[in-house]
Structures are given as structure tokens and as C-alpha cells.
Design a protein around this motif. Structure first.
Motif, PDB file in Angstrom:
ATOM      1  N   ALA A  40      -4.064   4.708  -3.785  1.00 57.33           N
ATOM      2  CA  ALA A  40      -3.299   3.623  -3.495  1.00 57.33           C
ATOM      3  C   ALA A  40      -4.229   2.672  -2.795  1.00 57.33           C
ATOM      4  CB  ALA A  40      -1.807   3.968  -2.483  1.00 57.33           C
ATOM      5  N   ARG A  41      -5.139   3.497  -1.712  1.00 61.05           N
ATOM      6  CA  ARG A  41      -5.921   2.731  -0.923  1.00 61.05           C
ATOM      7  C   ARG A  41      -7.421   2.227  -1.975  1.00 61.05           C
ATOM      8  NH1 ARG A  41      -4.944   6.739   2.827  1.00 61.05           N
ATOM      9  NH2 ARG A  41      -6.904   7.972   2.015  1.00 61.05           N
ATOM     10  N   ARG A  42      -7.498   2.865  -2.722  1.00 57.35           N
ATOM     11  CA  ARG A  42      -8.581   2.587  -3.985  1.00 57.35           C
ATOM     12  C   ARG A  42      -8.004   1.513  -4.793  1.00 57.35           C
ATOM     13  NH1 ARG A  42      -9.770   8.368  -4.556  1.00 57.35           N
ATOM     14  NH2 ARG A  42      -8.405   8.503  -5.923  1.00 57.35           N
ATOM     15  N   GLY A  91       3.585   9.246 -10.898  1.00 54.95           N
ATOM     16  CA  GLY A  91       2.311  10.080 -11.343  1.00 54.95           C
ATOM     17  C   GLY A  91       2.084  11.483 -10.976  1.00 54.95           C
ATOM     18  N   SER A  92       3.327  12.059 -10.425  1.00 50.95           N
ATOM     19  CA  SER A  92       3.345  13.342 -10.028  1.00 50.95           C
ATOM     20  C   SER A  92       2.125  14.012  -9.329  1.00 50.95           C
ATOM     21  CB  SER A  92       3.240  14.250 -11.277  1.00 50.95           C
ATOM     22  OG  SER A  92       4.731  13.870 -12.021  1.00 50.95           O
ATOM     23  N   LEU A  93       1.610  12.971  -8.310  1.00 51.16           N
ATOM     24  CA  LEU A  93       0.405  13.365  -7.759  1.00 51.16           C
ATOM     25  C   LEU A  93       1.008  13.929  -6.201  1.00 51.16           C
ATOM     26  CD1 LEU A  93      -1.946  10.120  -8.039  1.00 51.16           C
ATOM     27  CD2 LEU A  93      -2.277  12.326  -9.031  1.00 51.16           C
ATOM     28  N   PRO A  94       0.026  14.828  -5.755  1.00 52.58           N
ATOM     29  CA  PRO A  94       0.144  15.353  -4.502  1.00 52.58           C
ATOM     30  C   PRO A  94       0.225  14.181  -3.363  1.00 52.58           C
ATOM     31  CG  PRO A  94      -1.347  16.739  -5.282  1.00 52.58           C
ATOM     32  CD  PRO A  94      -1.153  15.578  -6.247  1.00 52.58           C
ATOM     33  N   ARG A  95       0.807  14.056  -2.377  1.00 57.90           N
ATOM     34  CA  ARG A  95       0.837  12.799  -1.588  1.00 57.90           C
ATOM     35  C   ARG A  95      -0.444  12.550  -1.114  1.00 57.90           C
ATOM     36  NH1 ARG A  95       4.949  10.200   1.864  1.00 57.90           N
ATOM     37  NH2 ARG A  95       3.685   8.483   2.714  1.00 57.90           N
ATOM     38  N   LEU A 148       0.799  -1.221   0.000  1.00 54.78           N
ATOM     39  CA  LEU A 148      -0.276  -0.099   0.052  1.00 54.78           C
ATOM     40  C   LEU A 148       0.864   1.151   0.095  1.00 54.78           C
ATOM     41  CD1 LEU A 148      -3.038   1.247   0.169  1.00 54.78           C
ATOM     42  CD2 LEU A 148      -2.690   1.181   2.731  1.00 54.78           C
ATOM     43  N   TYR A 149       1.970   1.587   0.861  1.00 55.56           N
ATOM     44  CA  TYR A 149       2.831   2.247   0.994  1.00 55.56           C
ATOM     45  C   TYR A 149       3.640   2.683  -0.277  1.00 55.56           C
ATOM     46  CZ  TYR A 149       1.429   2.625   5.628  1.00 55.56           C
ATOM     47  OH  TYR A 149       0.708   2.677   6.928  1.00 55.56           O
ATOM     48  N   GLU A 150       4.069   1.371  -0.945  1.00 50.98           N
ATOM     49  CA  GLU A 150       4.788   1.687  -2.011  1.00 50.98           C
ATOM     50  C   GLU A 150       4.159   2.056  -3.240  1.00 50.98           C
ATOM     51  OE1 GLU A 150       7.732  -1.521  -4.705  1.00 50.98           O
ATOM     52  OE2 GLU A 150       6.028  -2.314  -3.538  1.00 50.98           O
ATOM     53  N   ARG A 151       2.673   1.577  -3.266  1.00 48.97           N
ATOM     54  CA  ARG A 151       1.894   1.790  -4.364  1.00 48.97           C
ATOM     55  C   ARG A 151       1.599   3.428  -4.157  1.00 48.97           C
ATOM     56  NH1 ARG A 151       0.748   2.224  -9.293  1.00 48.97           N
ATOM     57  NH2 ARG A 151      -1.576   2.589  -9.765  1.00 48.97           N
ATOM     58  N   SER A 152       1.522   4.092  -3.146  1.00 44.23           N
ATOM     59  CA  SER A 152       1.319   5.432  -2.778  1.00 44.23           C
ATOM     60  C   SER A 152       2.593   6.360  -3.447  1.00 44.23           C
ATOM     61  CB  SER A 152       1.084   5.713  -1.220  1.00 44.23           C
ATOM     62  OG  SER A 152       0.984   6.907  -1.074  1.00 44.23           O
ATOM     63  N   ALA A 153       3.511   5.824  -2.954  1.00 41.14           N
ATOM     64  CA  ALA A 153       4.895   6.267  -3.307  1.00 41.14           C
ATOM     65  C   ALA A 153       5.351   6.638  -4.958  1.00 41.14           C
ATOM     66  CB  ALA A 153       6.231   5.602  -2.533  1.00 41.14           C
ATOM     67  N   ILE A 154       4.938   5.183  -5.528  1.00 43.66           N
ATOM     68  CA  ILE A 154       5.001   5.287  -7.006  1.00 43.66           C
ATOM     69  C   ILE A 154       3.996   6.123  -7.744  1.00 43.66           C
ATOM     70  CG2 ILE A 154       4.464   3.797  -9.030  1.00 43.66           C
ATOM     71  CD1 ILE A 154       5.327   1.618  -7.413  1.00 43.66           C
ATOM     72  N   LEU A 155       2.876   6.243  -7.154  1.00 42.70           N
ATOM     73  CA  LEU A 155       1.977   7.230  -7.834  1.00 42.70           C
ATOM     74  C   LEU A 155       2.127   8.818  -7.581  1.00 42.70           C
ATOM     75  CD1 LEU A 155      -1.335   5.500  -6.494  1.00 42.70           C
ATOM     76  CD2 LEU A 155      -0.779   5.890  -8.956  1.00 42.70           C
ATOM     77  N   GLU A 156       2.860   9.002  -6.264  1.00 44.99           N
ATOM     78  CA  GLU A 156       3.299  10.381  -6.016  1.00 44.99           C
ATOM     79  C   GLU A 156       4.513  10.887  -6.706  1.00 44.99           C
ATOM     80  OE1 GLU A 156       5.071  13.013  -2.198  1.00 44.99           O
ATOM     81  OE2 GLU A 156       4.811  10.809  -2.257  1.00 44.99           O
TER      82      GLU A 156
END
Length: 127
Positions: free
Chosen positions: A113-115, A102-106, A91-99
């Protein structure tokens, strides 16, 4: 995000000591860092609130941490995905990749990532 402090620590910003048992209302990004380090956990009542044009005002737990598992709950259908805490790393890794990629805000990366994890396991077996 509301977090309950599990281990006392000194704040870097002003040097004050935060005692174990205190509940802090801090940005989600900082809360996730404390949770990853094992210094805090989501506090009871740590929920997301938002408005839906179809369903009106909604709220749902951001992430329920249990002793050996964690739970993601769909805010409308109340469908639950419960996974081993080993999956928190994903979950945390997916969030970091998206950030990063994907240039997304944290905060948005964390929500996405939760979705993603919820949708990946919503019809599968418990892990």
C-alpha cells in the motif's frame, strides 16, 4: 515497529498500563491500529531495514507523520511524497483491500500500500 504512546491505555493481553511517552517495539499491524486510534505515532528512528543484492544494506522511514501531512520517502532515490493526512485513510484502505482481496499477510499488504500510494503521487503536485 517503534511507536511513541500518545495516550495512556491498558493492555488487553495482561492488563498492565502503558504510559503516554513510552516507546514500544511492536508488530506493524498492532502499531497501525494504535496509530489509527490516535493512541500512538511512529517513533523517531522507526525505520525499515533490508538487504539489496545491488545496493547492499538499506534503510528508510516507514512513514513520517507530521502535524498536517505525512511523508513517504523512496529508500534509494530519496524522492519524497508529502500528502495531507486526509490521504492516510486511503493508505489504510488500500492496505486492507490488499490484505483481504489479495490474500496478503498484513505486513506485506502495508508495504505494498505504501508503494502504491508513493507511485501514484511521486510525480504529482502536493495534495
Amino acid at each position: 515497529m517503534l511507536v511513541r504512546v500518545l495516550e495512556s491505555f491498558r493492555k488487553k493481553s495482561d492488563g498492565t498500563i502503558v504510559q503516554a511517552g513510552e516507546v514500544l517495539d511492536i508488530p506493524e499491524a498492532k502499531a497501525n491500529v494504535l496509530i489509527e486510534k490516535g493512541r500512538a505515532c511512529p517513533a523517531e528512528g522507526s525505520i525499515a531495514r533490508w538487504g539489496s543484492p545491488v545496493f547492499g544494506k538499506l534503510s528508510a522511514p516507514l512513514l513520517e507523520l507530521r502535524e498536517k501531512t505525512f511523508v513517504l520517502r523512496h529508500p534509494i532515490t530519496n524522492e519524497v511524497v508529502e500528502l495531507s493526512r486526509d490521504w492516510l485513510v486511503s493508505l489504510y484502505e488500500r492496505s486492507a483491500i490488499l490484505e483481504y482481496d489479495g490474500s496478503l499477510p498484513r505486513e506485506e499488504a502495508d508495504r505494498q500500500a505504501r508503494r502504491d500510494i508513493f507511485n501514484l503521487f511521486r510525480k504529482g503536485e502536493k495534495q
